[in-house]
Design a protein around this motif. Structure first.
Motif, PDB file in Angstrom:
ATOM      1  N   ALA A 162      52.204  31.159  21.040  1.00 36.02           N
ATOM      2  CA  ALA A 162      51.056  31.482  21.898  1.00 36.02           C
ATOM      3  C   ALA A 162      50.481  30.222  22.538  1.00 36.02           C
ATOM      4  O   ALA A 162      50.159  30.205  23.732  1.00 36.02           O
TER       5      ALA A 162
ATOM      6  N   SER B  81      58.815  34.926  23.477  1.00 34.76           N
ATOM      7  CA  SER B  81      57.608  34.884  24.298  1.00 34.76           C
ATOM      8  C   SER B  81      56.370  34.759  23.430  1.00 34.76           C
ATOM      9  O   SER B  81      56.341  35.235  22.297  1.00 34.76           O
ATOM     10  N   TRP B  83      52.039  35.136  23.124  1.00 33.44           N
ATOM     11  CA  TRP B  83      50.913  35.910  23.662  1.00 33.44           C
ATOM     12  C   TRP B  83      49.641  35.450  22.979  1.00 33.44           C
ATOM     13  O   TRP B  83      49.582  35.389  21.759  1.00 33.44           O
ATOM     14  N   ILE B  88      47.457  42.845  27.284  1.00 37.59           N
ATOM     15  CA  ILE B  88      48.460  42.237  28.156  1.00 37.59           C
ATOM     16  C   ILE B  88      47.807  41.669  29.415  1.00 37.59           C
ATOM     17  O   ILE B  88      48.125  40.569  29.858  1.00 37.59           O
ATOM     18  N   HIS B  91      46.634  38.078  29.977  1.00 42.51           N
ATOM     19  CA  HIS B  91      47.560  36.973  30.182  1.00 42.51           C
ATOM     20  C   HIS B  91      47.831  36.700  31.651  1.00 42.51           C
ATOM     21  O   HIS B  91      48.645  35.838  31.974  1.00 42.51           O
ATOM     22  N   VAL B 118      49.464  44.017  23.522  1.00 45.08           N
ATOM     23  CA  VAL B 118      50.708  43.287  23.268  1.00 45.08           C
ATOM     24  C   VAL B 118      51.426  43.849  22.043  1.00 45.08           C
ATOM     25  O   VAL B 118      52.649  43.976  22.023  1.00 45.08           O
ATOM     26  N   ARG B 126      58.431  42.695  26.042  1.00 40.70           N
ATOM     27  CA  ARG B 126      57.808  41.371  25.980  1.00 40.70           C
ATOM     28  C   ARG B 126      58.592  40.371  26.816  1.00 40.70           C
ATOM     29  O   ARG B 126      58.027  39.555  27.531  1.00 40.70           O
ATOM     30  N   SER B 130      57.004  38.408  29.928  1.00 38.77           N
ATOM     31  CA  SER B 130      56.803  36.956  29.923  1.00 38.77           C
ATOM     32  C   SER B 130      57.482  36.329  31.134  1.00 38.77           C
ATOM     33  O   SER B 130      57.003  35.338  31.688  1.00 38.77           O
ATOM     34  N   ARG B 133      55.145  36.975  33.998  1.00 43.75           N
ATOM     35  CA  ARG B 133      54.028  36.039  33.910  1.00 43.75           C
ATOM     36  C   ARG B 133      54.407  34.706  34.555  1.00 43.75           C
ATOM     37  O   ARG B 133      53.618  34.092  35.274  1.00 43.75           O
TER      38      ARG B 133
END
Lengths: 269, 202
Positions: A162, B81, B83, B88, B91, B118, B126, B130, B133
């Motif tokens: 994270a 990934s 978080w 979600i 992010h 998440v 995921r 990611s 993202r």
């Protein structure tokens, strides 16, 4: 008002029969604790007698240098304890350094604040006030520091994906680490908050009980307890924040990386 | 045109030195056994692990960038990934949510997935989120570590289509993949990583 009931050695001997009772209980129920009970109670008696003599000596000397030296030794022992607690620790001496810096600064700042404002003994460094004050502060500050350190190092190590996810998207290290710093400070402050909300209702604080037993007027004892609680929460906050920020700082470098390689291997189990 | 990404003498105690160049709109593919140093190489480019040597982005040396600014330009998408919030949507920047939703639909994710937690995502979801993202950051360089490992054939094709679009728009890609066929499909130049060294693939 000082109607202290002085205890004689015989009084303590009678009370020690309760320890014997514990030991017998252990033998009969096969708790296998009797050795530990005997050793722990002997240690307790010896350590307390020793500190009693040391305090008597230091009060008699009334020398600020000696008082400071004793407090520094207490700080170092507390720092060692804080550094030994966390599950994840830095390699080398860093954890001890962080513990010592947080414990020492929080204790000294809070103690000096109390000695120069609320308590104001003459002289302000009088060991009769400074030493017990430092002692009770250290106990709580030690607790706050080790909880904060344990939380910060454990949570950042566990949440590495994270933290690094934020770094890879261009966050600064402190943006990524601040939630964990906050969590660590909160964790360090929980015990003192519990202690404050429970005092007088669930528990009679030990210091206050001792003062009342020693003959002090209950309201005087209560005022002291309130002052102490304020000092303890201030000291705990300073120590928890100091430890969390220092440890978070120790986990990064000039390129804002997360440097978990600076932690020693997690202990097995 | 200036080379998009170039490394020179890039190394750490565990891998390197690496000297590679990626042009704009191109992809280099790296295959090799686990533990050979593929991820370490990408992490070094993104400056996530201590390293020596220099990396240039469009001819500008990495040492001239603040680390966060560099990572915004050279975005690393790890295989696992990460978080940092429960929701979600937390992010993504608010102004990127529309673009993220559009990409999610193109990658075959259920409508409204950005409103989920998440903890309810599958591994494949995921992985795709990611990547989304990272894509919404619109960086000139992407460092992708096994971007399709958890996906079925249809999912792989959808991701590759989006990557081709980005490359056509000039994005440079460094792709680590366990699948040599994927490297052949996407990469202009292929390398194998063995024991911390890169070799040009035949």
């Amino acid at each position: 008002m000082n109607t202290v009931i002085s205890l004689t050695p015989r009084d303590l001997l009678v009370a020690s029969s309760l320890i014997v009772l514990d030991a017998i209980l252990s033998l009969v129920l096969q708790l296998n604790l009797h050795r530990q009970i005997v050793i722990a109670s002997l240690r307790m008696v010896l350590q307390l007698l020793l500190i009693g003599y040391v305090l008597k000596l230091i009060f008699a000397l009334n020398n600020p240098a000696v008082t400071l030296l004793l407090i520094l030794i207490m700080v170092l022992i507390a720092a060692r304890e804080t550094a030994a607690r966390p599950e994840r620790r830095f390699k080398g001496w860093t954890t001890l350094g962080i513990g010592a810096a947080s414990v020492a600064s929080a204790t000294l700042i809070t103690a000096l604040f109390a000695l120069t404002t609320a308590l104001r003994p003459h002289p302000w460094y009088a060991p009769r006030y400074a030493v017990p004050l430092a002692g009770i502060l250290l106990g709580n500050i030690l607790n706050a520091t080790s909880l904060s350190l344990d939380s910060l190092l454990g949570s950042i190590a566990r949440e590495r994906p994270a933290v690094e996810a934020r770094l890879t998207l261009g966050a600064t290290y402190w943006e990524a680490a601040t939630p964990f710093v906050r969590g660590a400070i909160r964790r360090g402050l929980v015990p003192i908050i519990n202690q404050m909300s429970a005092s007088g209702v669930v528990t009679l604080p030990g210091i206050m009980t001792g003062q009342i037993l020693a003959g002090l007027d209950p309201m005087e004892a209560v005022k002291y307890q309130i002052l102490l609680m304020f000092l303890l929460s201030g000291g705990s906050g300073l120590a928890a924040a100091g430890a969390a920020y220092l440890a978070a700082w120790g986990l990064t470098d000039d390129r804002q990386r997360l440097r978990l390689d600076r932690l020693a291997q997690a202990r097995a189990g | 045109m200036v080379t998009a990404l170039r490394t020179q003498g890039l190394k750490s105690a565990l891998a390197g030195p690496f000297d590679v160049s990626v042009e704009h709109g191109c992809c280099i593919g790296i295959t090799g056994p686990s533990g050979a140093g593929k991820s370490l190489f990408l992490r070094m480019i993104a400056d996530l692990d201590p390293n020596e040597g220099e990396v240039w982005l469009d001819g500008k040396p990495r040492s001239g960038f603040a680390a966060p600014a560099w990572r915004r330009q050279v975005v690393y998408v790890p295989a696992e990934s990460g978080w940092w919030a429960d929701a979600i949507a937390a992010h993504f920047r608010k102004d990127q949510l529309g673009q993220a939703q559009a990409l999610a639909e193109r990658l075959g994710l259920p409508a409204g997935i950005l409103g989920e937690q998440v903890s309810r995502l599958s591994t494949g979801e995921r992985q795709r989120l990611s990547l989304i993202r990272a894509l919404t950051a619109a960086s000139p360089v992407l460092l992708l570590d096994e971007p399709t490992s958890a996906l079925d054939q249809a999912g792989v094709e959808r991701i590759e289509a989006i990557l081709r679009e980005r490359m056509a728009a000039g994005v440079a890609v460094v792709l680590v993949t366990h699948d040599p066929v994927q490297a052949m499909r996407l990469a202009d130049q292929r390398f194998t990583m063995a024991a911390g060294r890169l070799e040009a693939a035949a």
